[in-house]
Design an enzyme around this catalytic site. Structure first.
Site, PDB file in Angstrom:
ATOM      1  N   SER A 101       3.973  -6.109  14.336  1.00 33.36           N
ATOM      2  CA  SER A 101       2.862  -6.356  13.414  1.00 33.36           C
ATOM      3  C   SER A 101       1.585  -5.625  13.802  1.00 33.36           C
ATOM      4  O   SER A 101       0.552  -5.823  13.174  1.00 33.36           O
ATOM      5  CB  SER A 101       2.581  -7.863  13.354  1.00 33.36           C
ATOM      6  OG  SER A 101       2.476  -8.364  14.676  1.00 33.36           O
ATOM      7  N   THR A 206      -0.945 -10.175  13.813  1.00 24.74           N
ATOM      8  CA  THR A 206      -2.146  -9.415  14.166  1.00 24.74           C
ATOM      9  C   THR A 206      -2.781  -9.917  15.456  1.00 24.74           C
ATOM     10  O   THR A 206      -2.895 -11.121  15.656  1.00 24.74           O
ATOM     11  CB  THR A 206      -3.175  -9.611  13.032  1.00 24.74           C
ATOM     12  OG1 THR A 206      -2.666  -8.982  11.875  1.00 24.74           O
ATOM     13  CG2 THR A 206      -4.523  -9.034  13.379  1.00 24.74           C
ATOM     14  N   THR A 224      -4.078  -4.287  13.481  1.00 26.36           N
ATOM     15  CA  THR A 224      -2.845  -4.732  12.825  1.00 26.36           C
ATOM     16  C   THR A 224      -2.179  -3.598  12.050  1.00 26.36           C
ATOM     17  O   THR A 224      -2.839  -2.626  11.680  1.00 26.36           O
ATOM     18  CB  THR A 224      -3.170  -5.869  11.829  1.00 26.36           C
ATOM     19  OG1 THR A 224      -1.965  -6.478  11.380  1.00 26.36           O
ATOM     20  CG2 THR A 224      -3.916  -5.364  10.604  1.00 26.36           C
ATOM     21  N   ARG A 234      -2.362  -1.050   0.312  1.00 26.98           N
ATOM     22  CA  ARG A 234      -2.950  -2.373   0.539  1.00 26.98           C
ATOM     23  C   ARG A 234      -3.697  -2.406   1.885  1.00 26.98           C
ATOM     24  O   ARG A 234      -3.197  -1.970   2.908  1.00 26.98           O
ATOM     25  CB  ARG A 234      -1.841  -3.430   0.520  1.00 26.98           C
ATOM     26  CG  ARG A 234      -2.321  -4.873   0.710  1.00 26.98           C
ATOM     27  CD  ARG A 234      -2.209  -5.331   2.132  1.00 26.98           C
ATOM     28  NE  ARG A 234      -2.567  -6.735   2.305  1.00 26.98           N
ATOM     29  CZ  ARG A 234      -2.742  -7.323   3.489  1.00 26.98           C
ATOM     30  NH1 ARG A 234      -2.585  -6.623   4.589  1.00 26.98           N
ATOM     31  NH2 ARG A 234      -3.069  -8.585   3.572  1.00 26.98           N
ATOM     32  N   THR A 257      -6.305 -14.314  11.942  1.00 24.84           N
ATOM     33  CA  THR A 257      -4.987 -13.733  11.756  1.00 24.84           C
ATOM     34  C   THR A 257      -4.359 -14.447  10.566  1.00 24.84           C
ATOM     35  O   THR A 257      -4.747 -15.560  10.229  1.00 24.84           O
ATOM     36  CB  THR A 257      -4.120 -13.919  13.015  1.00 24.84           C
ATOM     37  OG1 THR A 257      -2.827 -13.349  12.781  1.00 24.84           O
ATOM     38  CG2 THR A 257      -3.945 -15.376  13.376  1.00 24.84           C
ATOM     39  N   GLY A 258      -3.414 -13.801   9.922  1.00 21.98           N
ATOM     40  CA  GLY A 258      -2.749 -14.439   8.794  1.00 21.98           C
ATOM     41  C   GLY A 258      -2.936 -13.664   7.502  1.00 21.98           C
ATOM     42  O   GLY A 258      -3.178 -12.451   7.526  1.00 21.98           O
TER      43      GLY A 258
HETATM   44  C1  SD4 Z   1      -3.437  -8.719   7.071  1.00 18.36           C
HETATM   45  N1  SD4 Z   1      -4.380 -10.341   8.540  1.00 18.36           N
HETATM   46  O1  SD4 Z   1      -3.186  -7.540   6.932  1.00 18.36           O
HETATM   47  C2  SD4 Z   1      -3.446  -9.280   8.459  1.00 18.36           C
HETATM   48  C3  SD4 Z   1      -2.038  -9.655   8.787  1.00 18.36           C
HETATM   49  C4  SD4 Z   1      -1.939 -10.619   9.869  1.00 18.36           C
HETATM   50  O2  SD4 Z   1      -1.050 -12.052  11.001  1.00 18.36           O
HETATM   51  O3  SD4 Z   1      -2.851 -11.111  10.438  1.00 18.36           O
HETATM   52  N2  SD4 Z   1      -0.895 -11.066  10.178  1.00 18.36           N
HETATM   53  O4  SD4 Z   1      -3.614  -9.476   6.126  1.00 18.36           O
END
Ligand code: SD4
Length: 348
Positions: A101, A206, A224, A234, A257-258
């Site tokens: 990731s 991330t 990330t 994106r 994160t997320g």
């Molecule tokens: C995103 N926040 O590209 C990042 C992905 C991520 O944990 O954090 N994954 O949206």
């Protein structure tokens, strides 16, 4: 040192049940009933990072944060600057091909391109970012170069790549045999489920990292490859100052994160720092930022967002929508990985 801990309990309990919280913004609202949120840490829980003033500390999202923290710690322990620590720290994750990731070995977009987002911010409020960057293994260092060598905050896409090459960063194929295999597997079905991907406990996400150095200065970094198999073009929250990362040296720092779309729409990290400015603990501020997302999303059970915050005294707080969120901490005494939900359950 603060030792007071409060936890909320089983699924279905409303947050208003906590009558003794010190803050008011969240007090009047309940999370949806019957939610998994009930297993999480939810009040003034700061001891993991509480420490004497002037003592460095570094925290990172997820279990891969442990290795990143170790590298950052070497900088901090030598009396180095928090900014150098977080750049050094997250470069470890960027270079690790086993982490799908972030950086090298990160899962590509749906067209098979690895596109990277990153930002960092220092104790003076300086910020640098890159978005949709391809072929460069260390986007965080390119983000730092944007911050230090241009009058801008963010460069994106081909312009960011060209700038990186001009700065001497080598280009390389960031797709590994393993990430190519996973992409091919995904391509066979092309089932686009970015949200549930984020809720999968096996998915390591991330890295966002925050550090406080010996001089009492804060910095943060985030890097990330974004949501796996995302649409080409994106960009998530990770390069957006105020969304995935914010640092105010007078107050504290926060990172995310997320699912980036949710973090961006609520400007999560900036919100957390502003709530800390109003007197909330790092933990309470993270919780409030999570609540802002949950309240507006009927589909919140399929979304993961985790926040991590560090105030200028070294107090740490964290909160997440789903129970699988972990953060890693390193200070002079210890290195530890905290599973937020397990900790809440064990201490209850
Ligand atoms: C995103 N926040 O590209 C990042 C992905 C991520 O944990 O954090 N994954 O949206």
């Amino acid at each position: 040192m603060t030792t007071r801990r409060k936890f909320l309990i089983g699924a279905g309990a409303g947050l208003a049940a906590l009558g003794t919280r010190k803050f008011s913004l969240a007090q009047s609202r309940d999370l949806p009933q019957g939610s998994g949120v009930g297993l999480q840490l939810i009040d003034e829980i700061v001891p993991p990072g509480a420490q004497p003033a002037g003592t460095p500390v570094v925290v990172s999202t997820w279990n891969h944060g442990t290795a990143a923290n170790e590298a950052a710690w070497n900088v901090l322990a030598d009396g180095g600057r928090a900014l150098d620590a977080v750049e050094t720290g997250v470069r470890v994750t960027e270079a690790d091909p086993s982490i799908s990731s972030v950086g090298y070995g990160g899962f590509p977009d749906r067209d098979g391109h690895v596109t990277l987002d990153s930002c960092l911010m220092d104790e003076h409020g300086n910020a640098g970012a890159v978005a949709f960057l391809q072929d460069i293994k260390h986007p965080v260092s390119v983000a730092r170069a944007v911050m230090e060598k241009t009058p801008h905050v963010m460069l994106a896409g081909e312009g960011a790549r060209r700038f990186a090459v001009e700065q001497g960063f080598p280009t390389e194929d960031l797709l590994t045999d393993s990430s190519r295999r996973e992409w091919k597997k995904w391509s066979a079905e092309k089932h686009y489920t970015p949200w549930s991907q984020q809720s999968n406990p096996a998915n390591h996400d991330t890295i966002s990292q925050l550090a406080l150095d010996r001089h009492g200065n804060l910095s943060g970094a985030c890097t990330t490859s974004g949501l796996a198999f995302k649409m080409h073009g994106r960009v998530g929250d990770s390069p957006i100052i105020g969304a995935a990362l914010y640092v105010d040296n007078d107050i504290g720092a926060a990172c995310a994160t997320g699912v980036g779309e949710e973090v961006m729409k609520t400007v999560g990290s900036f919100l957390i720092v502003e709530l800390m400015r109003q007197g909330m603990s790092p933990n309470a501020a993270c919780r409030e930022a999570v609540e802002r997302i949950v309240q507006k999303n009927p589909d919140w059970r399929n979304i993961q967002v985790g926040y991590l915050a560090l105030d200028r005294a070294g107090n740490v707080g964290s909160y997440a929508i789903q129970p699988n969120f972990q953060y890693a901490l390193r200070n002079g005494d210890r290195t530890e990985l905290t599973n937020v939900a397990d900790r809440a359950a064990a201490d209850h």
